[in-house]
Design a protein around this motif. Structure first.
Motif, PDB file in Angstrom:
ATOM      1  N   ASN A 213      19.968  62.874  93.824  1.00  0.00           N
ATOM      2  CA  ASN A 213      21.339  63.350  93.872  1.00  0.00           C
ATOM      3  C   ASN A 213      21.549  64.448  92.890  1.00  0.00           C
ATOM      4  OD1 ASN A 213      21.865  61.905  91.885  1.00  0.00           O
ATOM      5  ND2 ASN A 213      22.703  59.989  92.918  1.00  0.00           N
TER       6      ASN A 213
ATOM      7  N   LYS B  35      32.493  61.614  94.016  1.00  0.00           N
ATOM      8  CA  LYS B  35      32.510  61.038  95.322  1.00  0.00           C
ATOM      9  C   LYS B  35      33.645  60.076  95.557  1.00  0.00           C
ATOM     10  CE  LYS B  35      28.559  59.296  97.210  1.00  0.00           C
ATOM     11  NZ  LYS B  35      27.206  58.862  97.364  1.00  0.00           N
ATOM     12  N   SER B  36      33.568  59.044  94.435  1.00  0.00           N
ATOM     13  CA  SER B  36      35.069  58.242  94.165  1.00  0.00           C
ATOM     14  C   SER B  36      36.061  58.960  94.106  1.00  0.00           C
ATOM     15  CB  SER B  36      34.629  57.540  92.880  1.00  0.00           C
ATOM     16  OG  SER B  36      33.570  56.423  92.966  1.00  0.00           O
TER      17      SER B  36
ATOM     18  N   VAL C 253      30.873  60.628 102.932  1.00  0.00           N
ATOM     19  CA  VAL C 253      30.976  60.812 101.557  1.00  0.00           C
ATOM     20  C   VAL C 253      30.499  59.963 101.069  1.00  0.00           C
ATOM     21  CG1 VAL C 253      32.746  60.646 100.024  1.00  0.00           C
ATOM     22  CG2 VAL C 253      33.334  61.961 101.979  1.00  0.00           C
ATOM     23  N   GLN C 254      30.427  58.460 101.351  1.00  0.00           N
ATOM     24  CA  GLN C 254      29.852  57.320 100.617  1.00  0.00           C
ATOM     25  C   GLN C 254      28.209  57.648 100.552  1.00  0.00           C
ATOM     26  OE1 GLN C 254      31.164  53.946 102.892  1.00  0.00           O
ATOM     27  NE2 GLN C 254      32.757  53.675 101.457  1.00  0.00           N
TER      28      GLN C 254
ATOM     29  N   ALA D 256      26.648  60.721 100.889  1.00  0.00           N
ATOM     30  CA  ALA D 256      26.262  61.932 100.420  1.00  0.00           C
ATOM     31  C   ALA D 256      25.220  61.932  99.369  1.00  0.00           C
ATOM     32  CB  ALA D 256      27.307  62.618 100.078  1.00  0.00           C
TER      33      ALA D 256
ATOM     34  N   TYR E 102      26.544  67.822  96.413  1.00  0.00           N
ATOM     35  CA  TYR E 102      27.909  68.527  96.582  1.00  0.00           C
ATOM     36  C   TYR E 102      28.183  69.095  97.729  1.00  0.00           C
ATOM     37  CZ  TYR E 102      28.479  67.002  91.671  1.00  0.00           C
ATOM     38  OH  TYR E 102      28.949  66.479  90.475  1.00  0.00           O
TER      39      TYR E 102
ATOM     40  N   LEU F  80      29.931  67.028  99.852  1.00  0.00           N
ATOM     41  CA  LEU F  80      31.336  66.811  99.540  1.00  0.00           C
ATOM     42  C   LEU F  80      32.301  67.805  99.794  1.00  0.00           C
ATOM     43  CD1 LEU F  80      30.556  64.710  96.230  1.00  0.00           C
ATOM     44  CD2 LEU F  80      30.960  63.909  98.355  1.00  0.00           C
TER      45      LEU F  80
ATOM     46  N   ARG G  17      33.119  67.790 103.206  1.00  0.00           N
ATOM     47  CA  ARG G  17      33.992  66.966 103.884  1.00  0.00           C
ATOM     48  C   ARG G  17      35.582  67.181 103.067  1.00  0.00           C
ATOM     49  NH1 ARG G  17      31.058  67.172 106.751  1.00  0.00           N
ATOM     50  NH2 ARG G  17      29.467  65.773 107.318  1.00  0.00           N
TER      51      ARG G  17
END
Length: 117
Positions: free
Chosen positions: A7, A17-18, A47-48, A50, A53, A56, A59
């Motif tokens: 990641n 992400k959060s 998203v969770q 992923a 980037y 993200l 999304r």
């Protein structure tokens, strides 16, 4: 043995992400198009899960597209295409800060008083 998919950015990536998930949760159902309802859980799952980037950013653009036009401040419309173009042309070094700035720009583009009525 399977190799783990790396990641991007570790802690910064998880924080991004959060932040994106928390932002989406703040948006009331009245501010989004009806077609968002069946897509939302898939969006959250994406998203969770992923791992980079790029997912993200996609999304975030999808979330922006799910918002009703009347949910935005009047100045958002002329800025929208530039905002989307910037998200598609991001250097790898600035992805985390750029994502957070893009979320902030979208947040500022929403007419929160109107969508909370």
């Amino acid at each position: 043995m399977m190799q783990a998919i790396p990641n991007q950015g570790g802690e910064q990536f998880m924080s991004a992400k959060s932040t994106l998930l928390e932002f989406e949760e703040r948006i009331p159902w009245s501010a989004v198009k009806k077609k968002w309802t069946p897509k939302r859980q898939s969006w959250v799952n994406s998203v969770q899960s992923a791992t980079n980037y790029a997912v993200l950013f996609k999304r975030l653009v999808m979330l922006e597209s799910a918002l009703k036009l009347e949910s935005f401040q009047p100045p958002w419309a002329p800025q929208r295409e530039e905002w989307k173009a910037r998200l598609q042309d991001v250097s790898s070094k600035s992805e985390g800060p750029t994502l957070l700035a893009a979320i902030d720009q979208l947040d500022n583009g929403i007419n929160w008083e109107r969508v909370r009525e």
